[in-house]
Design an enzyme around this catalytic site. Structure first.
Site, PDB file in Angstrom:
ATOM      1  N   HIS A   1       0.788  -0.881   0.208  1.00 18.80           N
ATOM      2  CA  HIS A   1       0.045  -0.152   0.083  1.00 18.80           C
ATOM      3  C   HIS A   1       1.088   1.211   0.081  1.00 18.80           C
ATOM      4  CE1 HIS A   1      -2.539   3.040   2.606  1.00 18.80           C
ATOM      5  NE2 HIS A   1      -3.735   2.217   1.677  1.00 18.80           N
TER       6      HIS A   1
ATOM      7  N   ASP B   1       2.882  -4.781   8.212  1.00 18.30           N
ATOM      8  CA  ASP B   1       1.375  -3.902   7.441  1.00 18.30           C
ATOM      9  C   ASP B   1       0.679  -5.201   7.608  1.00 18.30           C
ATOM     10  OD1 ASP B   1       0.066  -3.124   6.806  1.00 18.30           O
ATOM     11  OD2 ASP B   1       0.846  -2.133   5.062  1.00 18.30           O
TER      12      ASP B   1
ATOM     13  N   GLN C   1      -3.831  -5.551   6.552  1.00 19.97           N
ATOM     14  CA  GLN C   1      -5.479  -5.740   6.268  1.00 19.97           C
ATOM     15  C   GLN C   1      -5.955  -7.338   6.940  1.00 19.97           C
ATOM     16  OE1 GLN C   1      -7.662  -5.448   4.528  1.00 19.97           O
ATOM     17  NE2 GLN C   1      -6.779  -2.658   3.852  1.00 19.97           N
TER      18      GLN C   1
ATOM     19  N   LYS D   1     -10.465  -0.465  10.333  1.00 19.15           N
ATOM     20  CA  LYS D   1     -10.508  -1.841   9.251  1.00 19.15           C
ATOM     21  C   LYS D   1     -11.162  -3.287   9.861  1.00 19.15           C
ATOM     22  CE  LYS D   1      -7.220   0.106   5.649  1.00 19.15           C
ATOM     23  NZ  LYS D   1      -7.974   0.314   4.916  1.00 19.15           N
TER      24      LYS D   1
ATOM     25  N   CYS E   1      -4.780   2.530  -3.217  1.00 23.18           N
ATOM     26  CA  CYS E   1      -3.598   3.451  -2.867  1.00 23.18           C
ATOM     27  C   CYS E   1      -2.149   2.131  -3.504  1.00 23.18           C
ATOM     28  CB  CYS E   1      -3.893   2.940  -1.793  1.00 23.18           C
ATOM     29  SG  CYS E   1      -5.145   4.621  -1.447  1.00 23.18           S
TER      30      CYS E   1
HETATM   31  C1  LIG Z   1      -2.171  -3.237   2.990  1.00 18.66           C
HETATM   32  C2  LIG Z   1      -2.729  -1.651   3.722  1.00 18.66           C
HETATM   33  N1  LIG Z   1      -1.793  -0.903   4.751  1.00 18.66           N
HETATM   34  C3  LIG Z   1      -1.769   0.247   5.463  1.00 18.66           C
HETATM   35  C4  LIG Z   1      -3.079   0.564   4.732  1.00 18.66           C
HETATM   36  C5  LIG Z   1      -3.727   2.628   5.557  1.00 18.66           C
HETATM   37  O1  LIG Z   1      -4.499   2.548   6.120  1.00 18.66           O
HETATM   38  P1  LIG Z   1      -4.562   3.629   7.128  1.00 18.66           P
HETATM   39  O2  LIG Z   1      -5.460   3.873   5.831  1.00 18.66           O
HETATM   40  O3  LIG Z   1      -5.399   3.112   7.892  1.00 18.66           O
HETATM   41  O4  LIG Z   1      -3.632   4.031   7.135  1.00 18.66           O
HETATM   42  C6  LIG Z   1      -4.662  -0.258   4.266  1.00 18.66           C
HETATM   43  C7  LIG Z   1      -5.383   0.943   4.072  1.00 18.66           C
HETATM   44  O5  LIG Z   1      -6.757   0.772   2.896  1.00 18.66           O
HETATM   45  C8  LIG Z   1      -3.862  -1.169   3.615  1.00 18.66           C
HETATM   46  O6  LIG Z   1      -4.544  -2.119   2.716  1.00 18.66           O
END
Ligand SMILES: Cc1ncc(COP(=O)(O)O)c(C=O)c1O
Lengths: 415, 124
Positions: free
Chosen positions: A131, A208, A211, A234, A373
């Site tokens: 992401h 990370d 998800q 999430k 993203c």
């Molecule tokens: C794999 C992953 N990492 C990081 C994020 C970032 O999350 P946040 O927007 O809550 O900071 C997301 C959110 O879409 C994600 O899917």
């Protein structure tokens, strides 16, 4: 996630839906079908009530003053850390730092650990599956202090190139930062294996887990990672909540992230000393109500059982793949086999993803269209934009069927 | 939403009017919506602050591309002042179908690009 061994859902999804008030609403006159769970999830009554209850009965600032409300708020806020710590298998709740979201958690590592510990030509290894939140902070460090940023490739089937990853870990590699589960392809990466490989080379590992934590059993002790980032919103928690797990000795050794109130032990005109963990990393008044409600979300997920959630979402995924795969004009990305989350990115031949999502919206069905993203991944797989469906425990096979019908309608209209 | 309501939009999407570029245009502008990939470019030929010719090019969803095609048909012969005073509703009501607010951004991309082209020209 022993899906095959589990032949019956351990909870009744229809019953569970009653816990989510938003699922009763209509969109364009049709019952809401919410299939954008990778972006953020809906909240059960337990979470909404916890937020309301906090403001109605306990609201006060934490760690300050001796009055009863402040004492109660502080206890509840600390307890939320304990709940999250237990949920992810952290040995010590003090190694869980509350943040606003996974993005802030990753930035915390970039600023508070990497800035002070990395130097020119040190390498950070990430993957093409990241992401943007796990790409852009490292690009910033590359530009500011001259670290090198390398990417592990992703195969057409949506698998990380693990052999390539081995080759990219060198004695210069100081950090491997990898997504546990892809928000675009649903790929679940072998983070324990990756952690072992990185540690052998003396590199730290940031996972990370934005998800994965909401959808799978995740245990930081088992994985062995040094840091793990996730978003509360999430996983049924309120927006504005997230957390970073870090090994306690690492967090102890790091400089703070943000500076100011609450994160200090003592301040004189000349200098300050830092508060103990995790407060050292939680400067200023945090989202106390949000954190407590996140604790309620964790209680809800714990009662549900992450294994049960994963098994049911696996059924939904199989059902959706089955319904979508019969049509040669639907192109699904990166579902080449192996373990996957309930996330499907696809395109409808001849129809722009925005138009697909637009037709679905008219049917009350929420899906995401765009680059999710993850532009480097999208480019590598040859899809600049795609439609994405992502499931959660309150979704049903009937909802997926409705979505598939609406996709056919989009094809009829625009294709 | 009934399928036939999309007819007008689909007609313009599949048979775009005034598609192309103008060599030596008096005003040109290009803009996109990064999150969804819609891009529109407009070239304008002016004669005494009146639109004499106009062509557009771009890629993206049906709403964004059809809207700009529909727009090009209605602005020939209009003055810069008339274009700049166009309201969002003027564009939205020209589409032959109510558009959901979530798509306004797509539907209004064309007018925005045209206005920016003309403004850049006036500023020059
Ligand atoms: C794999 C992953 N990492 C990081 C994020 C970032 O999350 P946040 O927007 O809550 O900071 C997301 C959110 O879409 C994600 O899917």
């Amino acid at each position: 996630m022993e899906r095959a061994a589990q032949n019956k859902t351990a909870f009744d999804p229809l019953k569970l839906r009653e816990d989510f008030p938003i699922l009763r609403r209509k969109v364009h006159g049709k019952p809401l079908v919410y299939l954008d769970n990778a972006a953020t999830t809906q909240k059960p009554n337990a979470v909404i009530d916890a937020l309301r209850n906090y403001y109605e009965t306990h609201n006060a600032n934490i760690h300050r003053g001796v009055h009863t409300l402040s004492y109660e708020s502080t206890l509840l806020y600390e307890e939320a850390h304990e709940k999250v710590a237990r949920f992810i298998g952290a040995p010590d709740w003090r190694s869980v730092v509350f943040t606003r979201n996974a993005t802030e958690s990753i930035n915390l590592v970039a600023y508070a650990w990497a800035f002070g510990n990395l130097k020119k030509d040190d390498e950070v290894l990430i993957t093409l599956m990241e992401h943007h939140s796990n790409i852009v902070p490292w690009q910033m460090l590359r530009d500011r202090i001259g670290i090198r940023l390398n990417y592990v490739r992703v195969g057409r089937g949506g698998e990380l190139d693990l052999e390539g990853l081995q080759g990219l870990i060198t004695e210069r590699t100081k950090l491997v930062s990898v997504v546990h589960a892809s928000n675009v392809l649903g790929t679940i990466n072998p983070v324990k294996r990756i952690t072992d490989a990185a540690h052998k080379a003396g590199a730290l590992v940031l996972v990370d887990a934005a998800q994965s934590v909401p959808h799978l059993p995740v245990d930081v002790t088992d994985i062995g990672c040094d840091f793990l980032a996730a978003s509360g919103h999430k996983m049924m928690g309120p927006t504005g909540t997230g957390f970073l797990y870090g090994k306690a000795e690492l967090l102890e050794s790091m400089e703070p992230f943000l500076y100011g109130g609450d994160m200090i032990e003592k301040v004189t005109m000349e200098r300050s000393t830092w508060n103990e963990l995790p407060w050292k990393f939680e400067a200023g008044t945090p989202d106390i109500g949000g954190a407590i409600a996140l604790g309620a979300a964790v209680d809800y997920l714990t009662a549900l059982g992450p294994e049960n959630a994963a098994a049911y979402e696996g059924e939904l995924l199989d059902h959706a793949l089955d319904r979508l795969s019969g049509h040669e004009w639907i192109k699904i990305y990166g579902h080449g086999g192996g373990e996957r989350l309930g996330v499907i990115s696809f395109n409808v031949e001849g129809v722009h993803p925005h138009d697909v999502a637009g037709v679905l919206d008219e049917e009350g069905i929420a899906v995401r269209s765009g680059h999710h993203c993850a532009q480097p991944l999208m480019a590598a797989l040859g899809m600049d934009y795609a439609v994405r469906m992502s499931f959660y425990v309150y979704n049903t096979k009937e909802e997926i069927d409705l979505a598939v019908e609406a996709i056919k309608k989009a094809k009829r209209l625009f294709g | 939403m009934e399928p036939d309501q999309y007819e007008y939009i689909l007609d313009h999407y599949k048979n775009p009017r005034n598609y192309g570029k103008i060599e030596g245009a008096d005003a040109s502008y290009e803009e996109g919506i990064p999150s969804c990939g819609d891009v529109v470019r407009i070239d304008v030929k002016l004669n005494d602050r009146v639109i004499e010719d106009l062509k557009y090019s771009g890629t993206g969803c049906a709403i964004s591309q059809a809207s700009v095609s529909i727009l090009t048909e209605s602005v020939m012969g209009k003055s810069v002042g008339e274009i700049l005073s166009m309201k969002d509703e003027d564009m939205l009501s020209a589409l032959g179908k109510p558009i959901s607010p979530v798509r306004f951004k797509c539907a209004l991309l064309g007018v925005k690009v045209l206005k920016k082209a003309l403004l850049a020209k006036s500023a020059a």
